[in-house]
Design a protein around this motif. Structure first.
Motif, short mmCIF file in Angstrom:
data_model
loop_
_atom_site.label_atom_id
_atom_site.label_comp_id
_atom_site.label_asym_id
_atom_site.label_seq_id
_atom_site.Cartn_x
_atom_site.Cartn_y
_atom_site.Cartn_z
N ASP A 304 0.82 -1.22 0.00
CA ASP A 304 0.00 0.00 0.00
C ASP A 304 0.85 1.26 0.00
O ASP A 304 0.48 2.28 -0.61
CB ASP A 304 -0.93 -0.01 1.21
N ARG A 305 1.98 1.21 0.66
CA ARG A 305 2.85 2.38 0.65
C ARG A 305 3.38 2.65 -0.76
O ARG A 305 3.46 3.81 -1.18
CB ARG A 305 4.01 2.15 1.62
N LYS A 306 3.69 1.59 -1.45
CA LYS A 306 4.15 1.74 -2.83
C LYS A 306 3.04 2.26 -3.73
O LYS A 306 3.26 3.17 -4.54
CB LYS A 306 4.66 0.39 -3.35
N ALA A 307 1.81 1.72 -3.58
CA ALA A 307 0.68 2.17 -4.39
C ALA A 307 0.33 3.61 -4.10
O ALA A 307 0.00 4.40 -5.01
CB ALA A 307 -0.53 1.27 -4.14
N GLU A 308 0.41 4.01 -2.85
CA GLU A 308 0.11 5.39 -2.49
C GLU A 308 1.16 6.34 -3.05
O GLU A 308 0.84 7.45 -3.48
CB GLU A 308 0.04 5.51 -0.96
N GLU A 310 3.00 5.85 -5.78
CA GLU A 310 2.89 5.91 -7.24
C GLU A 310 1.64 6.65 -7.70
O GLU A 310 1.59 7.16 -8.82
CB GLU A 310 2.90 4.49 -7.82
N GLY A 311 0.58 6.68 -6.86
CA GLY A 311 -0.64 7.43 -7.19
C GLY A 311 -1.51 6.77 -8.25
O GLY A 311 -2.28 7.46 -8.92
N LYS A 312 -1.42 5.45 -8.40
CA LYS A 312 -2.20 4.76 -9.43
C LYS A 312 -3.52 4.21 -8.92
O LYS A 312 -4.40 3.87 -9.71
CB LYS A 312 -1.37 3.61 -10.01
N VAL A 313 -3.67 4.11 -7.59
CA VAL A 313 -4.90 3.57 -7.02
C VAL A 313 -5.77 4.73 -6.57
O VAL A 313 -5.34 5.59 -5.78
CB VAL A 313 -4.58 2.62 -5.84
N ILE A 315 -8.52 5.02 -4.71
CA ILE A 315 -9.02 5.17 -3.34
C ILE A 315 -7.98 5.81 -2.43
O ILE A 315 -8.32 6.53 -1.48
CB ILE A 315 -9.47 3.79 -2.79
N PHE A 316 -6.69 5.56 -2.71
CA PHE A 316 -5.64 6.19 -1.90
C PHE A 316 -5.54 7.69 -2.19
O PHE A 316 -5.05 8.44 -1.34
CB PHE A 316 -4.29 5.52 -2.16
N GLN A 317 -6.00 8.11 -3.35
CA GLN A 317 -6.01 9.52 -3.67
C GLN A 317 -7.19 10.23 -3.02
O GLN A 317 -7.06 11.35 -2.52
CB GLN A 317 -6.06 9.71 -5.20
N LYS A 318 -8.36 9.57 -3.03
CA LYS A 318 -9.55 10.17 -2.42
C LYS A 318 -9.49 10.15 -0.90
O LYS A 318 -9.94 11.10 -0.24
CB LYS A 318 -10.81 9.43 -2.90
N PHE A 319 -8.98 9.05 -0.37
CA PHE A 319 -8.94 8.88 1.08
C PHE A 319 -7.51 8.49 1.49
O PHE A 319 -7.20 7.31 1.66
CB PHE A 319 -9.93 7.81 1.54
N PRO A 320 -6.63 9.47 1.62
CA PRO A 320 -5.25 9.17 2.01
C PRO A 320 -5.19 8.48 3.37
O PRO A 320 -5.99 8.75 4.27
CB PRO A 320 -4.59 10.55 2.05
N ARG A 321 -4.25 7.60 3.49
CA ARG A 321 -4.10 6.87 4.76
C ARG A 321 -3.60 7.82 5.86
O ARG A 321 -2.70 8.62 5.63
CB ARG A 321 -3.11 5.72 4.60
N LYS A 322 -4.20 7.69 7.03
CA LYS A 322 -3.82 8.57 8.15
C LYS A 322 -2.76 7.95 9.04
O LYS A 322 -2.13 8.67 9.82
CB LYS A 322 -5.06 8.89 8.99
N ALA A 323 -2.58 6.64 8.97
CA ALA A 323 -1.60 5.98 9.84
C ALA A 323 -1.19 4.66 9.21
O ALA A 323 -1.86 4.15 8.30
CB ALA A 323 -2.17 5.74 11.24
N SER A 324 -0.08 4.14 9.69
CA SER A 324 0.39 2.84 9.23
C SER A 324 -0.44 1.73 9.86
O SER A 324 -0.98 1.87 10.97
CB SER A 324 1.87 2.66 9.60
N ILE A 325 -0.53 0.62 9.16
CA ILE A 325 -1.31 -0.50 9.67
C ILE A 325 -0.48 -1.40 10.58
O ILE A 325 -1.02 -2.29 11.25
CB ILE A 325 -1.86 -1.33 8.48
N LEU A 326 0.82 -1.17 10.65
CA LEU A 326 1.71 -2.03 11.43
C LEU A 326 1.36 -1.99 12.91
O LEU A 326 1.07 -0.93 13.48
CB LEU A 326 3.16 -1.60 11.23
N ASN A 327 1.36 -3.18 13.52
CA ASN A 327 1.12 -3.36 14.96
C ASN A 327 -0.28 -2.94 15.39
O ASN A 327 -0.52 -2.68 16.58
CB ASN A 327 2.16 -2.59 15.78
N HIS A 341 -9.53 -2.51 0.52
CA HIS A 341 -9.35 -3.71 -0.31
C HIS A 341 -10.61 -4.59 -0.28
O HIS A 341 -10.51 -5.82 -0.26
CB HIS A 341 -8.15 -4.51 0.19
N TYR A 342 -11.80 -3.97 -0.31
CA TYR A 342 -13.03 -4.73 -0.09
C TYR A 342 -13.30 -5.75 -1.18
O TYR A 342 -13.76 -6.86 -0.90
CB TYR A 342 -14.20 -3.76 0.04
#
Length: 490
Positions: A304-308, A310-313, A315-327, A341-342
């Protein structure tokens, strides 16, 4: 050699002692020093006549140069400095200061009582800073150290520990005395006393002996485990649990050390090493899920970090991630997958269905999480699809593992439009609750149809005032009120 008559007259007509002056600016120490020099010079002059055994006395009768004379001199000097420096007031009523009337004597100073009967401690007389410079500090009485060096028995020592008094445990040197002290502290049911004795035993006994003795003393052992936990002495606590054969607790303690590992890859490797520890069956499953979840999160985060970036997806452009999913927790990870990823196939790590199957998430938990995620995105078609179920005849029916009241609350919190809310408010089985929800969320069609089914003309007429003038709901109510085929009950 005898002095001549002229020399004797010069001697008696002169003096090495300086007269008192009001404008004298020397401090107390200088005056005291000068007085001593004067006394010494007199002795030197007297010594020239061959009389070495003269004893010198002050005007009050005290031997010059003695301790009591020095204290009086300093006290008198201190009284002079306390007066006003310019033009001090001189009292006309002077009383001679003799030994019997003076409140200062060497014995009274050390006894702390003046001869006049008034109580006056030695520290009060020497309280001035100028006097403290020249008076040696007295040693504290040994009675003040009695609490620490007293020859207390084991019972008395425990009692003093209970009272919060200071006491030394160093006198208990043998193992028998130390264990007796511990048993008495346990018998007293005082946690502070038990902990104090355990700290002493920890410092003075080897680990093997301490562990062996604590094994048969469950109360002391429980306090010691708690003490090591609070002080975060993980290594010693781990050795203790292993020595006592409590391998499952030792494994859990070692597993909890993952919190100190900050790098996600190192934490994953640490969790993998914990899989071989002797956990209980339930705990082993938990550790395995933890390791599997973190490994999955690392993969999803990298993609997801790579997709965000590159800007090709979209949903990541409309709703940018606010935090990492790790842990993140499992449910948070499921929500993230339902949000971003529904519609991915089940074979991918980020598929919500794959997450549900891997971690055996219940239907109700999955439904609630997916409903909240899709409602947040305003994906109402996905929301509607969650409720569709087919029976064995092939008919579609809306079904929910949650109550429809709870469904309405979730949709309303995510700002669902009225026509969406109306579909699910109408599915509430309880009539009163359904009417309450409909009025609350302004689902006018449900309220109008309910009053029509109740054949209550008055309630319908009253509700007409609450809808918008000239609206479709107002026209619908007018049509019902003018319908002669409806048999109204009022």
């Amino acid at each position: 050699m005898m002095k001549s008559k002229a020399d004797e007259e010069d001697y008696w007509n002169s003096s090495k002692c300086r007269a008192f002056a009001f404008d004298d600016t020397d401090d107390e120490f200088s005056r005291l020093k000068e007085s001593k020099k004067a006394v010494s010079s007199i002795g030197t002059l007297m010594g020239e006549d061959g009389e070495d055994d003269w004893e010198k006395f002050s005007w009050s009768g005290e031997p010059v140069g003695s301790i009591s004379w020095s204290v009086k001199e300093m006290a008198a000097s201190n009284q002079k400095t306390d007066r006003e420096p310019a033009f001090p007031k001189i009292s006309t009523e002077t009383a001679p200061l003799n030994k019997s009337q003076s409140g200062l004597s060497l014995s009274s100073l050390f006894k702390g009582k003046g001869k006049g009967g008034n109580l006056q401690s030695f520290s009060d007389i020497l309280g001035d800073s100028s006097l403290r410079l020249y008076t040696p500090e007295l040693r504290k009485p040994k009675s003040e150290y009695k609490d620490l060096v007293g020859d207390w028995s084991a019972e008395e020592t425990v009692q003093r520990l209970q009272q919060g008094k200071g006491v030394s445990l160093e006198k208990f040197r043998s193992l028998q005395d130390k264990l007796l002290l511990l048993d008495l502290a346990v018998a007293a049911h005082d946690g502070n006393a038990i902990t104090a004795v355990l700290i002493y035993l920890k410092r003075t006994l080897c680990k093997e002996v301490l562990f062996r003795e604590l094994e048969s003393r469950t109360t002391a052992l429980r306090h010691f485990v708690h003490y090591l936990t609070e002080t975060r002495e993980q290594r010693l606590l781990l050795e203790l649990l292993r020595a006592l054969g409590r391998t499952e607790e030792a494994a859990l303690l070692q597993y909890k050390e993952y919190k100190s590992v900050t790098d996600e890859n190192k934490r994953r490797d640490f969790l993998k090493s914990c899989l071989s520890l002797p956990f209980a069956a339930e705990d082993a499953a938990h550790v395995l899920d933890h390791y599997t979840l973190l490994e999955r999160q690392i993969i999803i985060e990298a993609a997801d970090r790579k997709a965000e970036r590159e800007g090709k997806v979209e949903i990541f452009q409309k709703f940018p991630r606010k935090a990492s999913i790790l842990n993140m927790p499992l449910i948070t990870t499921l929500y993230y997958c339902c949000f971003y990823h529904y519609n991915e196939p089940e074979g991918t790590f980020s598929s919500p269905v794959n997450v549900r199957q891997t971690f055996k998430i219940s239907e109700k938990q999955y439904f609630t999480t997916a409903l909240a995620a899709r409602a947040k995105l305003k994906a109402w078609l996905d929301v509607d699809a969650l409720f569709n179920s087919r029976n064995w005849l092939g008919f579609t029916k809306k079904k929910s593992p949650l109550s429809f009241q709870r469904v309405v609350d979730i949709l309303q919190k995510n700002s669902a439009p009225t026509h969406v809310l109306q579909d699910y408010v109408g599915l509430v089985s309880d009539a009163e609750l359904r009417m309450s929800l409909a009025q609350k969320h302004k689902c006018h069609d449900i309220v109008i149809n309910t009053y029509r089914d109740m054949k209550d003309r008055q309630l319908l007429a009253q509700y007409r005032k609450k809808v918008g003038q000239g609206s479709a709901e107002e026209r619908k109510i007018d049509e019902l009120l003018n319908n002669s085929q409806i048999r109204w009950k009022n």
